[in-house]
Design a protein around this motif. Structure first.
Motif, PDB file in Angstrom:
ATOM      1  N   PRO A  38       0.816  -1.227   0.000  1.00  0.00           N
ATOM      2  CA  PRO A  38       0.000   0.000   0.000  1.00  0.00           C
ATOM      3  C   PRO A  38       0.844   1.268   0.000  1.00  0.00           C
ATOM      4  CG  PRO A  38      -0.885  -1.601   1.556  1.00  0.00           C
ATOM      5  CD  PRO A  38       0.423  -2.146   1.080  1.00  0.00           C
ATOM      6  N   TYR A  42      -0.438   4.731  -2.262  1.00  0.00           N
ATOM      7  CA  TYR A  42      -1.175   5.847  -1.675  1.00  0.00           C
ATOM      8  C   TYR A  42      -0.754   7.185  -2.281  1.00  0.00           C
ATOM      9  CZ  TYR A  42       2.728   7.444   1.281  1.00  0.00           C
ATOM     10  OH  TYR A  42       3.926   7.955   1.733  1.00  0.00           O
ATOM     11  N   ARG A  56       0.745   7.203  -8.619  1.00  0.00           N
ATOM     12  CA  ARG A  56      -0.031   7.342  -7.379  1.00  0.00           C
ATOM     13  C   ARG A  56      -1.318   8.146  -7.595  1.00  0.00           C
ATOM     14  NH1 ARG A  56       2.974   5.991  -2.776  1.00  0.00           N
ATOM     15  NH2 ARG A  56       5.181   5.574  -3.204  1.00  0.00           N
ATOM     16  N   ASN A  60      -4.230   5.342  -6.051  1.00  0.00           N
ATOM     17  CA  ASN A  60      -4.938   5.615  -4.797  1.00  0.00           C
ATOM     18  C   ASN A  60      -6.445   5.451  -4.937  1.00  0.00           C
ATOM     19  OD1 ASN A  60      -6.388   8.533  -4.515  1.00  0.00           O
ATOM     20  ND2 ASN A  60      -4.774   8.614  -6.052  1.00  0.00           N
ATOM     21  N   PHE A 118      -5.283   9.703   1.777  1.00  0.00           N
ATOM     22  CA  PHE A 118      -4.297   8.906   1.056  1.00  0.00           C
ATOM     23  C   PHE A 118      -4.914   7.982   0.005  1.00  0.00           C
ATOM     24  CE2 PHE A 118      -2.364   9.518   5.365  1.00  0.00           C
ATOM     25  CZ  PHE A 118      -1.460  10.500   4.970  1.00  0.00           C
ATOM     26  N   PHE A 119      -6.135   7.505   0.263  1.00  0.00           N
ATOM     27  CA  PHE A 119      -6.821   6.629  -0.684  1.00  0.00           C
ATOM     28  C   PHE A 119      -8.218   7.191  -0.936  1.00  0.00           C
ATOM     29  CE2 PHE A 119      -3.669   3.772   1.204  1.00  0.00           C
ATOM     30  CZ  PHE A 119      -3.098   3.228   0.060  1.00  0.00           C
TER      31      PHE A 119
END
Length: 239
Positions: A38, A42, A56, A60, A118-119
């Protein structure tokens, strides 16, 4: 033989829904098998803009956490409402549907910077559900057999469910906010006096897109919301 039947069924799913769902499942499988971490997926502005790890910006949106209840719950809703949008109000308008993903993704990324998120896959799911619910206002939704309500309440019910599970509702609120911005610019403002369609699908997508006037496709959405051809008068939220 069962796998062949499942594969054949999956290939009948519209292209955007099929691609996004498959990408999410494959990404989670890669993390589960420890092929990816992960930490490689992220969203991190420093790594994106200073280290040029631009993937990214996409990954994400593809990771919904490890295999478990939350992952399957999110995948069911992503698959269901993404497919209903693509087969409903976006039928024959693949480029417009892709552009909705791009618009939502860019806006969520910019707003996500403010909240250090972050996600953003769950936010994208909330956006899909919100847009579908506003375009299907008269459809009744059965939520896990516990509650029955009109479709526009579904995004808020999902947010409440996330709260009951102890999750942060910030991501859900972000998806709802971006979904409302898209809905207003695409469905509401063009039909106001002096309004016009501001979200024009760029030609570089190279996909077929209908050029129907802003008001014409709205008739299709109204028919769907009343249980027209190809829709159900009542939907059951997946459980």
């Amino acid at each position: 033989m069962a796998w062949q039947g499942l594969a054949a069924e999956f290939l009948q799913v519209p292209a955007v829904t099929r691609a996004y769902t498959a990408a999410c499942v494959l990404t989670t499988a890669a993390v589960q098998l420890e092929l990816l971490s992960p930490f490689q997926l992220y969203f991190n502005p420093h790594l994106v803009f200073r280290k040029f790890q631009v993937w990214r910006l996409v990954t994400n949106f593809l990771f919904f956490g490890p295999l478990g209840f939350s992952f399957f719950f999110n995948m069911l809703f992503v698959f269901r409402y993404c497919r209903m949008l693509e087969e409903g109000s976006f039928r024959g308008r693949t480029a417009d549907f892709v552009f909705m993903f791009l618009f939502g993704g860019v806006l969520m990324t910019l707003l996500g910077l403010l909240g250090s998120l972050f996600f953003l896959g769950q936010a994208l799911m909330a956006m899909l559900v919100y847009v579908w619910s506003r375009r299907s206002p008269r459809v009744r939704v059965n939520f896990f057999g516990l509650l029955t309500f009109q479709a526009p309440f579904l995004p808020w019910a999902l947010m409440g469910f996330s709260l009951l599970l102890g999750n942060s509702i910030l991501v859900d609120l972000l998806g709802i906010a971006v979904g409302h911005i898209y809905y207003f610019l695409e469905d509401v403002f063009p039909n106001q006096p002096g309004g016009k369609r501001l979200l024009l699908t760029p030609g570089f997508l190279g996909l077929q897109s209908s050029k129907a006037p802003a008001g014409s496709s709205r008739t299709i959405w109204t028919q769907q919301s009343q249980g027209g051809p190809g829709t159900a008068g009542e939907l059951t939220a997946p459980s």
